[in-house]
Design a protein around this motif. Structure first.
Motif, PDB file in Angstrom:
ATOM      1  N   UNK A  24      46.569  65.294  -5.036  1.00 36.56           N
ATOM      2  CA  UNK A  24      47.210  64.220  -4.280  1.00 36.56           C
ATOM      3  C   UNK A  24      46.342  62.987  -4.272  1.00 36.56           C
ATOM      4  N   UNK A  25      45.036  63.202  -4.065  1.00 37.74           N
ATOM      5  CA  UNK A  25      44.116  62.077  -4.036  1.00 37.74           C
ATOM      6  C   UNK A  25      44.023  61.419  -5.405  1.00 37.74           C
ATOM      7  N   UNK A  26      44.004  62.248  -6.461  1.00 34.72           N
ATOM      8  CA  UNK A  26      43.869  61.727  -7.811  1.00 34.72           C
ATOM      9  C   UNK A  26      45.091  60.932  -8.227  1.00 34.72           C
ATOM     10  N   UNK A  27      46.245  61.202  -7.590  1.00 34.61           N
ATOM     11  CA  UNK A  27      47.479  60.527  -7.946  1.00 34.61           C
ATOM     12  C   UNK A  27      47.712  59.253  -7.131  1.00 34.61           C
ATOM     13  N   UNK A  28      46.756  58.819  -6.348  1.00 41.06           N
ATOM     14  CA  UNK A  28      46.940  57.645  -5.509  1.00 41.06           C
ATOM     15  C   UNK A  28      47.308  56.418  -6.327  1.00 41.06           C
ATOM     16  N   UNK A  29      46.649  56.222  -7.464  1.00 41.37           N
ATOM     17  CA  UNK A  29      46.943  55.070  -8.311  1.00 41.37           C
ATOM     18  C   UNK A  29      48.405  55.076  -8.743  1.00 41.37           C
ATOM     19  N   UNK A  30      48.872  56.218  -9.255  1.00 37.56           N
ATOM     20  CA  UNK A  30      50.265  56.310  -9.675  1.00 37.56           C
ATOM     21  C   UNK A  30      51.220  56.154  -8.494  1.00 37.56           C
ATOM     22  N   UNK A  31      50.832  56.729  -7.360  1.00 38.94           N
ATOM     23  CA  UNK A  31      51.689  56.688  -6.175  1.00 38.94           C
ATOM     24  C   UNK A  31      51.896  55.258  -5.683  1.00 38.94           C
ATOM     25  N   UNK A  32      50.818  54.475  -5.614  1.00 39.70           N
ATOM     26  CA  UNK A  32      50.965  53.104  -5.110  1.00 39.70           C
ATOM     27  C   UNK A  32      51.682  52.215  -6.129  1.00 39.70           C
ATOM     28  N   UNK A  33      51.539  52.549  -7.419  1.00 41.39           N
ATOM     29  CA  UNK A  33      52.258  51.787  -8.441  1.00 41.39           C
ATOM     30  C   UNK A  33      53.755  52.057  -8.353  1.00 41.39           C
ATOM     31  N   UNK A  34      54.109  53.327  -8.194  1.00 38.16           N
ATOM     32  CA  UNK A  34      55.513  53.704  -8.105  1.00 38.16           C
ATOM     33  C   UNK A  34      56.163  53.126  -6.844  1.00 38.16           C
ATOM     34  N   UNK A  35      55.406  53.150  -5.754  1.00 34.04           N
ATOM     35  CA  UNK A  35      55.931  52.645  -4.486  1.00 34.04           C
ATOM     36  C   UNK A  35      55.837  51.128  -4.402  1.00 34.04           C
ATOM     37  N   UNK A  36      54.876  50.557  -5.144  1.00 36.74           N
ATOM     38  CA  UNK A  36      54.671  49.110  -5.084  1.00 36.74           C
ATOM     39  C   UNK A  36      54.054  48.664  -3.773  1.00 36.74           C
ATOM     40  N   UNK A  37      53.359  49.591  -3.129  1.00 35.05           N
ATOM     41  CA  UNK A  37      52.827  49.330  -1.790  1.00 35.05           C
ATOM     42  C   UNK A  37      51.522  50.081  -1.587  1.00 35.05           C
ATOM     43  N   UNK A  38      50.588  49.467  -0.874  1.00 33.02           N
ATOM     44  CA  UNK A  38      49.294  50.081  -0.614  1.00 33.02           C
ATOM     45  C   UNK A  38      48.781  49.605   0.741  1.00 33.02           C
ATOM     46  N   UNK A  39      47.868  50.356   1.336  1.00 31.29           N
ATOM     47  CA  UNK A  39      47.283  49.971   2.620  1.00 31.29           C
ATOM     48  C   UNK A  39      45.768  49.865   2.470  1.00 31.29           C
ATOM     49  N   UNK A  40      45.221  48.747   2.932  1.00 28.38           N
ATOM     50  CA  UNK A  40      43.780  48.538   2.896  1.00 28.38           C
ATOM     51  C   UNK A  40      43.224  48.554   4.318  1.00 28.38           C
ATOM     52  N   UNK A  41      41.945  48.908   4.446  1.00 26.57           N
ATOM     53  CA  UNK A  41      41.296  48.940   5.751  1.00 26.57           C
ATOM     54  C   UNK A  41      40.271  47.824   5.863  1.00 26.57           C
ATOM     55  N   UNK A  42      40.282  47.104   6.981  1.00 27.96           N
ATOM     56  CA  UNK A  42      39.311  46.039   7.238  1.00 27.96           C
ATOM     57  C   UNK A  42      38.708  46.225   8.621  1.00 27.96           C
ATOM     58  N   UNK A  43      37.585  45.548   8.868  1.00 24.68           N
ATOM     59  CA  UNK A  43      36.906  45.686  10.157  1.00 24.68           C
ATOM     60  C   UNK A  43      36.999  44.426  11.006  1.00 24.68           C
ATOM     61  N   UNK A  44      37.884  43.509  10.615  1.00 24.00           N
ATOM     62  CA  UNK A  44      38.073  42.252  11.345  1.00 24.00           C
ATOM     63  C   UNK A  44      36.773  41.465  11.451  1.00 24.00           C
ATOM     64  N   UNK A  45      36.024  41.422  10.340  1.00 29.64           N
ATOM     65  CA  UNK A  45      34.758  40.703  10.289  1.00 29.64           C
ATOM     66  C   UNK A  45      34.888  39.494   9.365  1.00 29.64           C
ATOM     67  N   UNK A  46      34.863  38.307   9.992  1.00 32.62           N
ATOM     68  CA  UNK A  46      34.898  37.066   9.221  1.00 32.62           C
ATOM     69  C   UNK A  46      33.511  36.825   8.640  1.00 32.62           C
ATOM     70  N   UNK A  47      33.390  36.476   7.343  1.00 32.02           N
ATOM     71  CA  UNK A  47      34.439  36.146   6.377  1.00 32.02           C
ATOM     72  C   UNK A  47      34.717  37.273   5.368  1.00 32.02           C
ATOM     73  N   UNK A  48      34.271  38.490   5.659  1.00 30.71           N
ATOM     74  CA  UNK A  48      34.373  39.574   4.678  1.00 30.71           C
ATOM     75  C   UNK A  48      35.769  40.175   4.583  1.00 30.71           C
ATOM     76  N   UNK A  49      36.318  40.565   5.725  1.00 31.54           N
ATOM     77  CA  UNK A  49      37.648  41.148   5.731  1.00 31.54           C
ATOM     78  C   UNK A  49      38.242  41.103   7.126  1.00 31.54           C
TER      79      UNK A  49
END
Length: 282
Positions: A24-49
């Motif tokens: 499942x983990x190895x298929x993340x690339x294919x999964x997000x491509x097929x879905x056209x959607x991904x989620x990123x994590x940030x720490x609300x730290x300006x100016x990094x993320x």
């Protein structure tokens, strides 16, 4: 050895579940491509993320992530905001697929996540009250004076202070940088530690604090300390990490990249050069 059918079945089930998790983990690339959607994590730290008032991704890492993901065919990028110290646990728990917070690559973190090659390099700095009343210009001053140094939970500055030989009773751990600025203004700490870029950004936002100048370069065990920020991925997501690296190899340092990160204070002076994650993880 006595054969146990029950133990054998349990072993098979456990093995199958581990294979499913890896797959499942190895298929993340294919999964997000097929879905056209991904989620990123940030720490609300300006100016990094961080996120804008309307919840859109902003900062050096999210801006690059959006560009790279678009190149990979993933057009919708969702954002999860969490404390810095919760980024790696959140990634491994599946709350998001990529850490896009400008996280420094360190050997310890390399044991928990896969990193892309770095996208920037930067040194350390202190945020102090105007006039720098305690005259703190580096970690050596904290070590020899009766002062308190604030560090963000999960950030590398705690380790820097420890390795530098600073008494841990002088260190105050805070959940985020806004809390650090509040602690500094209230007199609970005498300086707040972080990258020079983050400290300069915080100083620009508040007229009661400033970047400690000049600042002595941090040297630990005879080596100058500079942080190299990169994207983080789950251990099984090598294909996604490699796809990121392929895009980054032609993008970082380009005119398009420099124009993208300039509003956040980054530029040619923050480029990582030929330093790779393989070197940083050793």
């Amino acid at each position: 050895m006595r054969f146990s059918a029950k133990k054998y079945i349990i072993s098979l089930i456990t093995f199958a579940m581990s294979l499913i998790a890896i797959s499942a983990s190895a298929d993340t690339l294919n999964a997000i491509k097929e879905k056209g959607e991904v989620t990123i994590g940030v720490a609300n730290e300006v100016p990094y993320g961080y996120t804008t008032a309307d919840g859109k991704p902003a900062g050096e890492a999210p801006s690059i992530a959006v560009h790279v993901l678009h190149e990979l065919g993933v057009k919708k990028v969702n954002v999860v905001v969490t404390e810095f110290g919760s980024l790696i646990p959140g990634l491994r728990a599946g709350r998001f697929d990529v850490i896009a917070a400008g996280m420094y690559v360190t050997p310890k973190r390399c044991k928990q996540v896969l990193f892309s090659n770095p996208t920037y390099s930067i040194g350390e700095g202190f945020l102090v009250k105007n006039g720098n009343p305690a005259k703190l210009h580096g970690y050596a001053d904290v070590k020899k004076k009766s002062v308190k140094l604030g560090v963000m939970s999960g950030a590398v500055e705690y380790g820097y202070a420890k390795d530098f030989g600073i008494d841990m009773s002088k260190i105050v751990t805070l959940p985020d940088y806004p809390s650090g600025v509040a602690a500094l203004k209230a007199g609970r700490i005498d300086a707040l530690a972080g990258t020079s870029l983050t400290m300069a950004t915080l100083a620009h936002k508040d007229s009661h604090v400033e970047l400690a100048q000049p600042f002595d370069a941090l040297i630990i065990n005879g080596k100058s300390v500079k942080g190299y920020g990169a994207f983080g991925f789950r251990p099984g997501d090598k294909s996604l990490r490699d796809a990121f690296n392929k895009e980054l190899s032609t993008f970082i340092g380009s005119k398009e990249h420099l124009a993208l990160v300039k509003p956040y204070g980054f530029g040619t002076y923050t480029l990582p050069g030929d330093v790779t994650t393989a070197k940083l993880c050793k």
